[in-house]
Design an enzyme around this catalytic site. Structure first.
Site, PDB file in Angstrom:
ATOM      1  N   HIS A  99       0.836  -1.192   0.000  1.00 20.26           N
ATOM      2  CA  HIS A  99       0.000   0.000   0.000  1.00 20.26           C
ATOM      3  C   HIS A  99       0.877   1.251   0.000  1.00 20.26           C
ATOM      4  CE1 HIS A  99      -3.926  -1.992   1.690  1.00 20.26           C
ATOM      5  NE2 HIS A  99      -3.432  -2.631   0.657  1.00 20.26           N
ATOM      6  N   GLU A 102       1.320   3.822   1.977  1.00 16.32           N
ATOM      7  CA  GLU A 102       2.082   4.160   3.178  1.00 16.32           C
ATOM      8  C   GLU A 102       3.263   3.211   3.372  1.00 16.32           C
ATOM      9  OE1 GLU A 102      -2.367   4.830   4.200  1.00 16.32           O
ATOM     10  OE2 GLU A 102      -1.151   3.563   2.872  1.00 16.32           O
ATOM     11  N   CYS A 107      -5.605   2.063   5.951  1.00 17.72           N
ATOM     12  CA  CYS A 107      -6.306   0.839   6.319  1.00 17.72           C
ATOM     13  C   CYS A 107      -5.772   0.329   7.657  1.00 17.72           C
ATOM     14  CB  CYS A 107      -6.135  -0.223   5.231  1.00 17.72           C
ATOM     15  SG  CYS A 107      -4.453  -0.892   5.130  1.00 17.72           S
ATOM     16  N   CYS A 141      -1.994  -0.439   7.517  1.00 16.52           N
ATOM     17  CA  CYS A 141      -1.130   0.730   7.420  1.00 16.52           C
ATOM     18  C   CYS A 141      -1.207   1.595   8.679  1.00 16.52           C
ATOM     19  CB  CYS A 141      -1.500   1.545   6.192  1.00 16.52           C
ATOM     20  SG  CYS A 141      -1.128   0.707   4.635  1.00 16.52           S
TER      21      CYS A 141
END
Length: 258
Positions: free
Chosen positions: A85, A87, A172, A175
């Protein structure tokens, strides 16, 4: 856990627009358009005395003491790794020089080819993720060019407490927990993640009390920055066919002849 303190709305919008630029680049590659930048606050320029700039109507990044040190966009399709992802990419670039992200990308033609062997319409066939963190055409060398993607600089984990993350969509659960583990100082995000959000929507992993331990450091959050732009970008992805999905799972438009 530190506080946000006095807010600078022009500054917040500036950095969120940079995160949106990263997200748009991800969209061009067929990735879910979520992007982020990590900003080191009050960085000290080496052997340079910073002069106070005159007051301006808009945020003056070039003369600001803050500098973007990393950026990230989804690379789930590019790496075939569901953990990549935005991040995580940004953190990886700071700590390892993107050893687990950029270095594990598939060849560009493999990433972009649809099941019938053709590059999907509207997607870029050129890898352009080497996003420049600021424009400085008027000077050959500026101290901020010593930071960020492509500078070759690696950071220790302790730097994160001096950093702010700007991300287009609420982190999320994965993260949000990762940001707590590295000790990020502050998080600013655009739209909410109602299905998987870890910073309010589903869980509250930004709070120290959620998992009280030395490894889980809480961080303050600010949401809703350029929310409409972030939502519209996500809609532009989900309204079209996902060429990376398995053929039997791909959403097709009603007038599709495939």
């Amino acid at each position: 856990m530190e506080s946000i303190g006095e807010r600078n709305h022009e500054e917040e919008e500036y950095f969120m627009r940079k995160a949106l630029d990263v997200a748009k680049a991800a969209l061009d590659q067929g990735e879910v358009p979520v992007g982020c930048v990590i900003v080191l606050r009050d960085a000290i320029p080496p052997s340079e005395t910073r002069k106070e700039s005159p007051a301006k109507e808009s945020y003056d990044y070039l003369n600001s003491p803050h500098v973007i040190v990393s950026h990230g966009a989804n690379q789930v399709n590019a790496t075939r790794d569901a953990t990549r992802h935005a991040e995580i990419i940004a953190i990886d670039r700071m700590l390892t020089g993107s050893m687990m992200s950029d270095h594990s990308r598939l060849p560009q033609d493999v990433i972009l080819k649809a099941s019938h062997g053709q590059t999907p319409h509207g997607l870029s066939n050129e890898f352009k993720d080497e996003w420049n963190h600021f424009d400085c055409d008027s000077q050959e060398k500026h101290w901020k060019q010593d930071y960020g993607y492509g500078s070759g600089r690696l950071y220790d984990k302790e730097i994160f407490k001096r950093c702010s993350l700007y991300v287009t969509c609420e982190p999320c659960i994965m993260c949000a927990a990762a940001l707590a583990r590295v000790g990020i100082g502050r998080v600013f995000y655009g739209c909410k993640n109602n299905r998987f959000g870890g910073c309010e929507s589903m869980l509250h992993l930004h709070q120290q009390s959620t998992l009280p331990s030395k490894e889980h450091v809480g961080y303050p959050i600010i949401s809703g920055i350029l929310e409409d732009e972030a939502v519209n970008l996500l809609r532009s992805f989900y309204d079209r066919e996902n060429f990376h999905a398995p053929d039997d799972k791909r959403k097709r438009k009603p007038n599709s002849t495939d």
